[in-house]
Scaffold this active site. Structure first.
Site, PDB file in Angstrom:
ATOM      1  CD  GLU A 165      -2.773   1.366   2.381  1.00  0.00           C
ATOM      2  OE1 GLU A 165      -2.586   0.735   3.428  1.00  0.00           O
ATOM      3  OE2 GLU A 165      -3.784   2.052   2.167  1.00  0.00           O
TER       4      GLU A 165
ATOM      5  CG  ASP B 214      -6.013  -2.454   8.042  1.00  0.00           C
ATOM      6  OD1 ASP B 214      -6.476  -1.782   7.109  1.00  0.00           O
ATOM      7  OD2 ASP B 214      -6.722  -2.978   8.920  1.00  0.00           O
TER       8      ASP B 214
HETATM    9  O1  F6P Z   1      -7.408   0.748   4.623  1.00  0.00           O
HETATM   10  C1  F6P Z   1      -8.446   1.365   4.917  1.00  0.00           C
HETATM   11  C2  F6P Z   1      -9.078   1.359   6.298  1.00  0.00           C
HETATM   12  O2  F6P Z   1      -8.275   1.956   7.284  1.00  0.00           O
HETATM   13  C3  F6P Z   1      -9.604   0.024   6.796  1.00  0.00           C
HETATM   14  O3  F6P Z   1      -8.706  -0.695   7.575  1.00  0.00           O
HETATM   15  C4  F6P Z   1     -10.812   0.445   7.590  1.00  0.00           C
HETATM   16  O4  F6P Z   1     -11.772  -0.574   7.639  1.00  0.00           O
HETATM   17  C5  F6P Z   1     -11.300   1.648   6.847  1.00  0.00           C
HETATM   18  O5  F6P Z   1     -10.223   2.138   6.085  1.00  0.00           O
HETATM   19  C6  F6P Z   1     -11.769   2.732   7.756  1.00  0.00           C
HETATM   20  O6  F6P Z   1     -12.443   3.633   6.998  1.00  0.00           O
HETATM   21  P1  F6P Z   1     -13.092   5.002   7.566  1.00  0.00           P
HETATM   22  O7  F6P Z   1     -11.996   5.997   7.461  1.00  0.00           O
HETATM   23  O8  F6P Z   1     -14.218   5.250   6.644  1.00  0.00           O
HETATM   24  O9  F6P Z   1     -13.528   4.751   8.973  1.00  0.00           O
END
Ligand code: F6P
Length: 338
Positions: free
Chosen positions: A94, A119
């Site tokens: 990523e 992540d």
């Molecule tokens: O990679 C993207 C991520 O951080 C995921 O791990 C997570 O589920 C999502 O984005 C969170 O998204 P948001 O910012 O909409 O809460």
């Protein structure tokens, strides 16, 4: 068959033997490299502010996300673990704009690895769960260096996938296509120990995870499902639901593996052309393999995530609806209805 003291390496070697597969040790070595990257990341994540790893790095990744210091450190730790031991031939991350081939002089191995090294990294600064996600593909034979095209393969071609959750304890969860097993890091001996053998996603659930602040942008099918969840026992689904949002996919998937649930990051009008928000190669596909191997389902709403045709972009996006089998089927019925 495995004792509670079974380490990750022993488990992988024994599993190969149990399945009667020829083993050169390279695959075990590769998974060991990944687990070492995860242990090194865990050590820093656990120290947090004491290790000076909180805050932003001041740069952006290929998708325009602001990179955290720990995103870059975790990325380097993955690269270091994978490029020095002759098990891996190339990587997609990523945090890297392009795929990464190995420097001159390094032995090329038989595997390609894609990963999201940290992540949910926006959770880092507030001391909430983060994780790592990885997927393993076979490297093309007889080629010195892989190209982006070699990573452009459907999820059904993965030969292993997993994640590491940096939570109250550090857990490494792995599938090599024969079910899903979870290992907890024993920090006193520095080993991942099998603690969650043969993890299975409960078939039914009353718990969903979705970022409801995006509601106005969702497609009608997801809008209707969500409204029916909120209607509770009196609504058409006749159940009172609970909602959770860790904001780190690793945390959501782990909760679903432990107690059931569904996780949705569906198509919305802002990301329709891109195909969704999450990334196919290092989020959608590996988590879909884990989910299916644990008896759950993983769909875009319109088909299996692992059958989505890759378009050659290592950062391709995908819509994600995954979790307990019956609940995902219910959500798919809303999509079928249009
Ligand atoms: O990679 C993207 C991520 O951080 C995921 O791990 C997570 O589920 C999502 O984005 C969170 O998204 P948001 O910012 O909409 O809460």
């Amino acid at each position: 068959m495995y004792t509670s003291g079974t380490t990750l390496s022993t488990f992988i070697i024994e599993e190969k033997r149990r399945l009667g597969e020829q083993a050169t040790g390279e695959f075990t070595g590769l998974l060991n490299d990944i687990s070492i990257a995860c242990k090194s990341i865990a050590a820093l994540v656990n120290k947090g502010a004491l290790a000076g790893v909180l805050g932003v790095a001041g740069s952006e990744n290929a998708m325009g996300d602001a990179q955290k210091k720990m995103d870059l450190i975790a990325n380097d730790l993955f690269i270091n673990a994978l490029q020095n031991n002759g098990h891996c031939a190339g990587m997609a991350s990523e945090e890297l704009d392009e795929i990464l081939t190995l420097p001159e002089g390094k032995v090329r191995g038989s595997y390609l690895v894609t990963f999201d090294p940290l992540d949910g990294s926006s959770n880092m600064d507030i001391n909430i769960d983060v994780g790592a996600i990885f997927s393993v593909l076979k490297a093309p034979k007889g080629k010195q260096d892989p190209t982006a095209e070699d990573f452009s393969r459907a999820g059904v071609e993965q030969i292993a996938a997993g994640y590491c959750l940096y939570g109250p304890s550090t857990m490494f969860v792995l599938t090599t296509g024969n079910g899903v097993n979870g290992f907890t890091l024993d920090t006193t001996i520095g080993e991942f120990i099998l603690t969650h053998p043969e993890m299975k996603v409960p078939e039914t659930t009353q718990e969903f995870a979705i970022n409801a602040s995006n509601q106005r942008h969702w497609e009608p099918a997801v809008q209707r499902y969500f409204a029916d969840c909120l209607a509770g026992e009196e609504g058409p689904l006749a159940k009172n639901y609970n909602m959770r949002w860790v904001a780190a996919m690793v945390g959501e998937v782990h909760r679903i593996l432990c107690r059931g649930g569904v996780f949705l990051y569906p198509i919305d009008e802002r990301n329709r052309d891109a195909g969704g928000k999450l990334r196919l190669l290092y989020e959608g596909n590996p988590m879909a393999m884990i989910m299916e191997q644990a008896g759950g389902l993983a769909s875009t709403g319109y088909g299996r995530i692992m059958e989505v045709a890759p378009n050659g972009d290592p950062h391709q996006r995908v819509a994600v609806i995954m979790g307990s089998k019956q609940e995902v089927e219910t959500i798919l019925a809303y999509h079928d209805a249009g």
